[in-house]
Motif scaffolding. Structure first.
Motif, short mmCIF file in Angstrom:
data_model
loop_
_atom_site.label_atom_id
_atom_site.label_comp_id
_atom_site.label_asym_id
_atom_site.label_seq_id
_atom_site.Cartn_x
_atom_site.Cartn_y
_atom_site.Cartn_z
N PRO A 394 22.14 36.28 -1.33
CA PRO A 394 21.10 37.27 -0.75
C PRO A 394 19.59 36.39 -0.60
O PRO A 394 19.27 35.63 -1.51
N SER A 395 19.02 36.58 0.35
CA SER A 395 17.56 36.00 0.69
C SER A 395 16.56 37.00 -0.07
O SER A 395 16.62 37.85 -0.47
N VAL A 396 15.31 36.34 0.05
CA VAL A 396 14.15 37.05 -0.67
C VAL A 396 14.01 38.60 0.29
O VAL A 396 13.57 39.60 -0.13
N VAL A 397 14.22 38.40 1.80
CA VAL A 397 14.14 39.50 2.60
C VAL A 397 14.89 40.58 2.28
O VAL A 397 14.82 41.71 2.10
N MET A 398 16.15 40.17 1.81
CA MET A 398 17.39 41.02 1.67
C MET A 398 17.04 41.79 0.27
O MET A 398 17.12 43.05 0.05
#
Length: 512
Positions: A394-398
């Protein structure tokens, strides 16, 4: 007598040369030692087997052969100087006759006789053959040792390693780019294809696109002009895109082109230039999946969401499985309007029934944001778990979306666990992440952590937004830090924000 060794002692004599005439050829060398003694050695070379020197030619002596020897003394003795031609202290005396005896001060030394024998050894036939072979070339070997075994080489470190996988016997088909033909380098070059779109845009309205495309038709392949058509769609020229499609139909080596057809219908649908009949089932049976999905994407980008939803429903009834990204884009656009929540739920149910769910990280995050608006927090958790179970990171946005979902569901402790997980992964926070985390600490009434993340936000180079200033002022006010509240208010005003009157009145009440 093989050799006659005679010793003569000359004292205080620098150099003396004595020629002696004789029937035989004698040669001797006189050397001087440190005691000014000169030793004279005689040897008869006639008894040796090989004489490499050329024989001395006998000159006719008019005086006779048996004349007594004549001793001559160098005139340099009278001048007490040495001759220039002799660099050493040695004196040579040649005998041309036979010497019977030298009696005065003669000594015989057995050790010196052995040294003279070693200096003039007798040659064996094998040695003579070896020396002569050096001038002929190859040295003959003795019989019995014709083949000589060579010693094995020492093991090398890189040869002691275990052998790897065998290399393929097929030649690698690597072609130099400079040797490729011009058409193979141009037909998919984005710079060339976008340049064609710019040339077509600059054409006069009366001229057709064939004036540009005829020049480069021999360099094009199937699917080349799809990028040119999409670029014309971004320029707002759907008519030129349709003209390119019509021109390709007349080129035997370029048609039929399914990719060009998909790009053309998407550009036409995006610019409201595509008209469909009401019989969607007939359109579904005549078009391929790529073309059908391109039409749906075109209608989604044009805002014709009702027609796009009908196309998706018709595809489901016709058992055509569309790409999951088409569902994600339609859900994102429909979720912006609260009146379309029912349609969004229907699409989410269709996605949940699919076993081959294939969503990118952007599509998954977009669906999670729509579900937060619909307060479908279970779907958000399920999507996040499916994404992590698929082996994707997962990324920071998720992470920020999931923290916001748990914050909106009043699950503060679970949201705080995600913050610690992000810190453990050394995940870099962006401005939305700082905003959500500060809101979480304000909801938890954790002043120390809220202030710490507020400071980290500014250290990271971000400028706090107005809602972030309000959250920090609120938590300072709740904890009775009036001086800090005033300091943050001044900082917000310097940043260009205007503090609301309600906040000012609240600060005045707390100060009283």
């Amino acid at each position: 007598m093989d050799a006659a060794v005679l010793s003569c002692c000359f004292r205080n004599i620098l150099e003396t040369s004595v020629p002696i005439g004789s029937a035989k050829s004698w040669k001797t060398t006189i050397t001087r030692n440190r005691r000014d003694q000169v030793r004279l050695s005689l040897m008869d070379p006639s008894r040796t087997r090989i004489n490499l020197r050329k024989p001395i030619k006998k000159l006719k002596d008019p005086q006779g052969i048996n004349d007594p020897p004549v001793f001559t003394v160098n005139e340099s003795l009278h001048k007490e100087t040495r001759p220039y031609h002799d660099p050493g202290d040695s004196i040579l005396i040649d005998f041309d006759g036979t010497v019977d005896a030298l009696c005065n001060d003669s000594e015989t030394d057995n050790d010196e006789e052995k040294e003279q024998i070693e200096e003039n050894p007798e040659w064996d036939p094998e040695d003579i053959e070896t020396i002569t072979a050096l001038f002929r070339g190859r040295i003959p070997q003795k019989p019995g040792k014709l083949v000589r075994k060579r010693p094995l080489p020492l093991p090398l470190p890189y040869k002691n390693r275990p052998p790897g996988l065998p290399s393929s016997k097929k030649w690698s088909r690597t072609t130099n780019s400079s040797r490729k033909s011009l058409s193979s380098r141009v037909y998919k070059d984005p710079t060339f294809l976008i340049g064609l779109a710019k040339e077509i845009r600059n054409l006069d309205p009366e001229k057709d696109v064939s004036t540009v495309l005829d020049k480069c038709s021999r360099f094009l392949r199937k699917g080349s002009l799809s990028l040119t058509v999409r670029e014309l769609g971004h320029m707002g020229l759907p008519e030129r895109a349709l003209q390119i499609f019509c021109w390709v139909q007349e080129q035997p080596h370029l048609s039929p082109d399914d990719r060009l057809l998909a790009s053309t219908v998407e550009v036409l649908a995006r610019n409201h230039e595509l008209k469909l009949s009401f019989k969607l089932e007939k359109f579904l049976s005549l078009s391929s999946q790529n073309v059908y999905e391109a039409v749906v994407r075109g209608f989604i980008r044009s805002g014709t969401l009702k027609l796009a939803y009908k196309l998706v429903s018709a595809a489901k009834n016709g058992k055509m499985i569309l790409d999951s990204g088409v569902y994600a884009k339609l859900i994102l656009e429909l979720g912006k309007n609260p009146d379309n929540h029912v349609l969004v739920l229907n699409l989410l149910e269709e996605l949940a029934e699919r076993d081959d769910l294939n969503l990118t990280q952007q599509d998954c995050t977009a669906i999670m944001k729509v579900c937060i608006r619909l307060r479908k927090f279970e779907i958000v958790e399920n999507l996040f778990n499916w994404f992590t179970d698929s082996g994707m990171k997962p990324s920071v946005v998720m992470y920020t979306t999931l923290i916001h979902s748990r914050y909106s569901n009043n699950c503060y402790r679970e949201a705080l666990a995600l913050v610690w997980e992000m810190e453990g992964l050394n995940c870099l926070f962006d401005l939305p992440a700082y905003r959500v985390v500060i809101k979480l600490f304000v909801a938890l009434n954790d002043l120390a952590r809220a202030v710490r993340y507020f400071s980290k936000l500014k250290e990271a180079g971000f400028s706090p937004a107005f809602d972030i200033y309000m959250d920090v002022i609120k938590i300072y006010a709740v904890n009775g830090r009036i001086a800090k509240c005033k300091e943050v208010c001044k900082e917000a005003e310097v940043a260009g924000f205007k503090i609301e009157e309600q906040t000012r009145s609240l600060l005045m009440q707390l100060q009283e």
